[in-house]
Design a protein around this motif. Sequence first.
Motif, PDB file in Angstrom:
ATOM      1  N   SER A 110      75.458  15.699  37.785  1.00 50.44           N
ATOM      2  CA  SER A 110      74.976  16.886  38.489  1.00 50.44           C
ATOM      3  C   SER A 110      76.142  17.701  39.021  1.00 50.44           C
ATOM      4  O   SER A 110      76.372  17.799  40.212  1.00 50.44           O
ATOM      5  N   ARG A 111      76.891  18.290  38.125  1.00 56.75           N
ATOM      6  CA  ARG A 111      77.943  19.217  38.521  1.00 56.75           C
ATOM      7  C   ARG A 111      77.950  20.373  37.527  1.00 56.75           C
ATOM      8  O   ARG A 111      77.604  20.227  36.369  1.00 56.75           O
ATOM      9  N   ARG A 112      78.319  21.540  37.985  1.00 53.42           N
ATOM     10  CA  ARG A 112      78.242  22.729  37.158  1.00 53.42           C
ATOM     11  C   ARG A 112      79.380  22.759  36.157  1.00 53.42           C
ATOM     12  O   ARG A 112      80.445  22.201  36.374  1.00 53.42           O
ATOM     13  N   ARG A 113      79.139  23.478  35.062  1.00 56.66           N
ATOM     14  CA  ARG A 113      80.161  23.614  34.037  1.00 56.66           C
ATOM     15  C   ARG A 113      81.243  24.557  34.530  1.00 56.66           C
ATOM     16  O   ARG A 113      80.995  25.498  35.272  1.00 56.66           O
ATOM     17  N   LYS A 114      82.486  24.342  34.094  1.00 67.68           N
ATOM     18  CA  LYS A 114      83.579  25.222  34.461  1.00 67.68           C
ATOM     19  C   LYS A 114      83.757  26.352  33.450  1.00 67.68           C
ATOM     20  O   LYS A 114      84.430  27.323  33.726  1.00 67.68           O
ATOM     21  N   SER A 115      83.169  26.217  32.268  1.00 68.66           N
ATOM     22  CA  SER A 115      83.274  27.246  31.250  1.00 68.66           C
ATOM     23  C   SER A 115      81.907  27.489  30.643  1.00 68.66           C
ATOM     24  O   SER A 115      81.013  26.658  30.727  1.00 68.66           O
ATOM     25  N   VAL A 116      81.753  28.663  30.013  1.00 69.50           N
ATOM     26  CA  VAL A 116      80.474  29.006  29.435  1.00 69.50           C
ATOM     27  C   VAL A 116      80.206  28.175  28.195  1.00 69.50           C
ATOM     28  O   VAL A 116      79.164  27.570  28.039  1.00 69.50           O
ATOM     29  N   LYS A 117      81.153  28.113  27.274  1.00 67.91           N
ATOM     30  CA  LYS A 117      80.955  27.392  26.031  1.00 67.91           C
ATOM     31  C   LYS A 117      81.231  25.915  26.232  1.00 67.91           C
ATOM     32  O   LYS A 117      82.267  25.533  26.737  1.00 67.91           O
ATOM     33  N   PRO A 118      80.301  25.034  25.831  1.00 64.13           N
ATOM     34  CA  PRO A 118      80.498  23.599  26.011  1.00 64.13           C
ATOM     35  C   PRO A 118      81.736  23.106  25.298  1.00 64.13           C
ATOM     36  O   PRO A 118      82.040  23.502  24.177  1.00 64.13           O
ATOM     37  N   ASP A 119      82.473  22.238  25.958  1.00 66.57           N
ATOM     38  CA  ASP A 119      83.692  21.669  25.412  1.00 66.57           C
ATOM     39  C   ASP A 119      83.366  20.361  24.705  1.00 66.57           C
ATOM     40  O   ASP A 119      82.782  19.458  25.304  1.00 66.57           O
ATOM     41  N   TYR A 221      76.220  29.156  25.660  1.00 66.21           N
ATOM     42  CA  TYR A 221      75.976  27.847  26.263  1.00 66.21           C
ATOM     43  C   TYR A 221      75.513  26.810  25.236  1.00 66.21           C
ATOM     44  O   TYR A 221      75.342  25.646  25.576  1.00 66.21           O
ATOM     45  N   VAL A 222      75.280  27.240  24.007  1.00 70.87           N
ATOM     46  CA  VAL A 222      74.767  26.359  22.961  1.00 70.87           C
ATOM     47  C   VAL A 222      75.893  25.961  22.020  1.00 70.87           C
ATOM     48  O   VAL A 222      76.688  26.805  21.586  1.00 70.87           O
ATOM     49  N   THR A 223      75.971  24.679  21.697  1.00 73.81           N
ATOM     50  CA  THR A 223      76.915  24.217  20.690  1.00 73.81           C
ATOM     51  C   THR A 223      76.248  24.291  19.324  1.00 73.81           C
ATOM     52  O   THR A 223      75.051  24.030  19.191  1.00 73.81           O
ATOM     53  N   SER A 224      77.019  24.667  18.311  1.00 74.20           N
ATOM     54  CA  SER A 224      76.508  24.747  16.943  1.00 74.20           C
ATOM     55  C   SER A 224      77.187  23.694  16.085  1.00 74.20           C
ATOM     56  O   SER A 224      78.375  23.407  16.255  1.00 74.20           O
ATOM     57  N   LYS A 225      76.417  23.131  15.166  1.00 70.39           N
ATOM     58  CA  LYS A 225      76.946  22.080  14.315  1.00 70.39           C
ATOM     59  C   LYS A 225      76.426  22.251  12.898  1.00 70.39           C
ATOM     60  O   LYS A 225      75.230  22.424  12.682  1.00 70.39           O
TER      61      LYS A 225
END
Length: 239
Positions: A110-119, A221-225
């Motif tokens: 439960s902590r917020r992301r530091k960047s928009v795009k998931p790492d 915010y969405v990762t693509s694969k």
Amino acid sequence: MTLPTPRHFLTNLINRLPTIPLEPPQPPSINRTPNSNALSRIPVSHRHLIITLHVLFPNLVLPSLDLLDRGLVQKLALSDKIKSEEPDHDQAEDVRGAIYVVYSTTAAPSRRRKSVKPDPDDDRVGNRENSQKYVVHLQAWNCTCAAFAFSIVQSLLDEQPPQIPPELHLAEITTDDDKKEWEFGGMSTDGKAPNGGQIPTCKHLLACLLAERWGNALGGYVTSKQVGKGEMAVIVADV
């Protein structure tokens, strides 16, 4: 005055989201960290659109945004190599639409992301692989979670059957739907009756829908694969 059907109203509401002129992000300062949250950049003149969406789905909007914020939504697509070798399968994939995998919120601290795009190196992205996941088909309008199944049952209890002319054949329905533009509810018939009716929805489906239709704000915010058909089958079968 004829009121719009729930499907028509929700379609227009979602279609208006990409037209919101997002304000430029504020530069960081000594007392302020950079804020990449797109929702904080919505001008006051357009916030009523988000408020309306929240009023219509009071228990789904915030949880769906939380799924995106935690980087738990992934979009799967067949690799170009697979598509070029199997044109028939490619055509079928276009008919089904985008396939998303949404991971359980229990996989993310439960902590917020530091960047928009998931790492990809984020520990939450690694932990989610062992968590519960759900498959979402936007065009077919389906999610594999239990909440969506319950929503379908509830919609059947609430909605009165639409008046469909007996001369309207199934082939004509399919042809007409193929020619229509995107609608809230996808290929389902929910929410088309003039007297109303609930469109089954869950937080997973709404998260994918917002990312898909409001890509300039939430698409990052969405990762693509890219996956092959074998991996795609394993992912779907493992749900």
